[in-house]
Design an enzyme around this catalytic site. Structure first.
Site, PDB file in Angstrom:
ATOM      1  N   SER A 115       0.736  -1.012  -0.049  1.00  0.00           N
ATOM      2  CA  SER A 115      -0.006  -0.131  -0.063  1.00  0.00           C
ATOM      3  C   SER A 115       0.975   1.278  -0.014  1.00  0.00           C
ATOM      4  O   SER A 115       2.147   1.228   0.683  1.00  0.00           O
ATOM      5  CB  SER A 115      -1.049  -0.122   1.306  1.00  0.00           C
ATOM      6  N   SER A 116       0.422   2.241  -0.626  1.00  0.00           N
ATOM      7  CA  SER A 116       1.133   3.654  -0.660  1.00  0.00           C
ATOM      8  C   SER A 116       1.232   4.176   0.924  1.00  0.00           C
ATOM      9  O   SER A 116       2.111   5.104   0.980  1.00  0.00           O
ATOM     10  CB  SER A 116       0.539   4.512  -1.438  1.00  0.00           C
ATOM     11  N   CYS A 117       0.691   3.667   1.871  1.00  0.00           N
ATOM     12  CA  CYS A 117       0.772   4.312   3.161  1.00  0.00           C
ATOM     13  C   CYS A 117       1.916   3.657   3.903  1.00  0.00           C
ATOM     14  O   CYS A 117       2.335   4.177   5.057  1.00  0.00           O
ATOM     15  CB  CYS A 117      -0.465   4.103   3.946  1.00  0.00           C
ATOM     16  N   TYR A 144      -1.249  -0.507  10.294  1.00  0.00           N
ATOM     17  CA  TYR A 144      -1.370  -1.213   8.989  1.00  0.00           C
ATOM     18  C   TYR A 144       0.029  -1.122   8.352  1.00  0.00           C
ATOM     19  O   TYR A 144       0.375  -2.080   7.648  1.00  0.00           O
ATOM     20  CB  TYR A 144      -2.295  -0.699   8.288  1.00  0.00           C
ATOM     21  N   LYS A 148       2.399  -3.929   6.329  1.00  0.00           N
ATOM     22  CA  LYS A 148       2.907  -3.958   5.184  1.00  0.00           C
ATOM     23  C   LYS A 148       4.512  -4.022   4.667  1.00  0.00           C
ATOM     24  O   LYS A 148       4.825  -4.431   4.003  1.00  0.00           O
ATOM     25  CB  LYS A 148       2.149  -3.075   4.130  1.00  0.00           C
ATOM     26  N   HIS A 187     -12.905   3.592   2.674  1.00  0.00           N
ATOM     27  CA  HIS A 187     -12.122   4.782   2.085  1.00  0.00           C
ATOM     28  C   HIS A 187     -12.967   5.964   1.606  1.00  0.00           C
ATOM     29  O   HIS A 187     -14.086   5.717   1.241  1.00  0.00           O
ATOM     30  CB  HIS A 187     -11.208   3.985   1.098  1.00  0.00           C
TER      31      HIS A 187
HETATM   32  P1  GDP Z   1      -6.098   7.713   3.497  1.00  0.00           P
HETATM   33  O1  GDP Z   1      -5.586   7.765   2.335  1.00  0.00           O
HETATM   34  O2  GDP Z   1      -5.322   6.592   4.200  1.00  0.00           O
HETATM   35  O3  GDP Z   1      -5.939   8.744   4.605  1.00  0.00           O
HETATM   36  O4  GDP Z   1      -7.568   7.157   3.703  1.00  0.00           O
HETATM   37  P2  GDP Z   1      -9.179   7.551   3.476  1.00  0.00           P
HETATM   38  O5  GDP Z   1      -9.358   6.961   2.036  1.00  0.00           O
HETATM   39  O6  GDP Z   1     -10.069   7.098   4.416  1.00  0.00           O
HETATM   40  O7  GDP Z   1      -9.007   8.997   3.505  1.00  0.00           O
HETATM   41  C1  GDP Z   1      -8.506   9.936   2.525  1.00  0.00           C
HETATM   42  C2  GDP Z   1      -8.724  11.648   3.119  1.00  0.00           C
HETATM   43  O8  GDP Z   1     -10.232  11.874   2.628  1.00  0.00           O
HETATM   44  C3  GDP Z   1      -8.683  11.886   4.497  1.00  0.00           C
HETATM   45  O9  GDP Z   1      -8.018  13.177   4.586  1.00  0.00           O
HETATM   46  C4  GDP Z   1      -9.925  12.129   5.001  1.00  0.00           C
HETATM   47  O10 GDP Z   1     -10.216  12.823   6.200  1.00  0.00           O
HETATM   48  C5  GDP Z   1     -10.683  12.324   3.874  1.00  0.00           C
HETATM   49  N1  GDP Z   1     -12.410  11.924   3.908  1.00  0.00           N
HETATM   50  C6  GDP Z   1     -13.204  12.924   3.619  1.00  0.00           C
HETATM   51  N2  GDP Z   1     -14.526  12.508   3.934  1.00  0.00           N
HETATM   52  C7  GDP Z   1     -14.165  11.237   4.285  1.00  0.00           C
HETATM   53  C8  GDP Z   1     -15.146  10.004   4.477  1.00  0.00           C
HETATM   54  O11 GDP Z   1     -16.329  10.226   4.569  1.00  0.00           O
HETATM   55  N3  GDP Z   1     -14.603   8.750   4.843  1.00  0.00           N
HETATM   56  C9  GDP Z   1     -13.250   8.681   4.579  1.00  0.00           C
HETATM   57  N4  GDP Z   1     -12.742   7.413   4.764  1.00  0.00           N
HETATM   58  N5  GDP Z   1     -12.403   9.745   4.483  1.00  0.00           N
HETATM   59  C10 GDP Z   1     -12.918  10.884   4.181  1.00  0.00           C
END
Ligand code: GDP
Length: 320
Positions: A115-117, A144, A148, A187
């Protein structure tokens, strides 16, 4: 660049671990479309990969020539933040047991999906593979990420110690048909598709999106990721993980606008800044992947339309 291995034999048995998930199911579709005749999908109900004995027995019974490891406990920023123990332990167990079982069954070709994280929170952008382990991780998903990173190290170690031709792909944020739509666990992309769709259907005037809207993310359609995985198995044999992305990112605010347009929501967008933003930017440097001759085919607007259609047909409650 890497040595090019012989292309996979289309009659070889390919085991896809995590086959009911977003990525695993797309890898199976891709293998079948590309003429593979012996594809075995392992769902968590077929084998509990957190159990070492079960993993060994299962892989020994399938006798695969190739393994694609798409099995993992996954979730969005909130799920990662709330359950770091499960994200660390389950992912470590799943990959450790699967790798040991694949090694015992003499599997010479394996692709591990990271994963890119795994990259540091403040990595240079776009993030090259060489940024791995050069700085502190983002706190919301460090458990996580560490699991990975251990997987990447395990793959390298099996290569070094036993000469296995195992490789790692590091995808950027993946989305597409088959995604998990859950208000708290998803996500961002499926979470927003669901929330904006429901707002349009109910006639709500406002949709709340988490964070400030400024973080930037890159999104790859799962069918592109599956195509890249098969391409890498056919063309790549090197200990360096390969970033798999599209080479472009956008802000969460831009994504919210695009999702609103896709589902036909015309109301207001409000920002809940009590929610974490996470990593400020995550754009992968995809030059290594491009060097192998692969390019994505599905743009975000098209991918969002596909995913919305799948959501409406498979997940959204039928209108009463
Ligand atoms: P990340 O890429 O590991 O940070 O995972 P996410 O896909 O969960 O979140 C990506 C970004 O989208 C973060 O800045 C979140 O705060 C934002 N975000 C905005 N609205 C949402 C939501 O409803 N769900 C999630 N998961 N992220 C959100």
């Amino acid at each position: 660049m890497s040595a090019s291995p012989p292309a996979l034999d289309r009659s070889a048995t390919v085991l896809v671990a995590g086959s009911s998930g977003l990525v695993g199911s797309a890898v199976i579709r891709r293998l079948e479309a590309r003429g593979f005749t012996s594809v075995v999908g392992a769902r968590s109900t077929d084998v509990d990969l957190t159990d070492a004995r079960a993993a060994l027995d299962y892989v020994a019974s399938v006798r695969p020539a190739v393994v694609v490891d798409a099995a993992a406990r996954v979730g969005g920023i909130a799920a990662n933040d709330a359950e770091p123990v499960e994200f660390l332990n389950d992912n470590l167990r799943i990959q450790t047991n699967l790798f040991a079982a694949a090694h015992a069954a003499d599997v010479d070709r394996l692709l591990f999906l990271g994963s890119s994280c795994i990259y540091p929170k403040h990595a240079p952008q776009p993030i090259p593979e060489s940024a791995l382990l050069t700085g502190p991780l983002e706190e919301t998903n460090d458990a996580y990420a560490i699991a990975k990173i251990a997987g990447v190290t395990a793959v390298r170690s099996y290569r070094r110690q036993y000469g296995r031709r195992w490789i790692c792909a590091m995808p950027t944020n993946v989305y597409g048909p088959g995604d998990t739509f859950h208000p708290a666990r998803s996500h961002v992309l499926p979470a927003l598709l669901q929330r904006f769709h429901e707002a349009r259907v109910s006639g709500a005037e406002e949709v709340v999106v988490w964070g400030t809207g400024t973080p930037r993310r890159e999104f790859i359609h799962v069918d592109d990721l599956a195509a890249a995985c098969l391409h890498l198995l056919d063309h790549y044999d090197d200990p360096t993980p390969v970033n798999v992305g599209v080479g472009e990112d956008l802000s969460i605010a831009e994504l919210a606008g695009l999702v609103a347009e896709t589902v036909g929501f015309t109301g207001r967008i409000a920002w809940d800044t009590t929610r974490p933003d996470g990593t400020p930017r995550k754009l992968l440097d995809v030059s290594r992947l491009r060097g192998t001759g692969w390019r994505p085919a599905i743009g975000l607007p098209q991918g969002l339309r596909d995913t919305h259609r799948w959501y409406v047909e498979n997940v959204a409650p039928a209108p009463s």
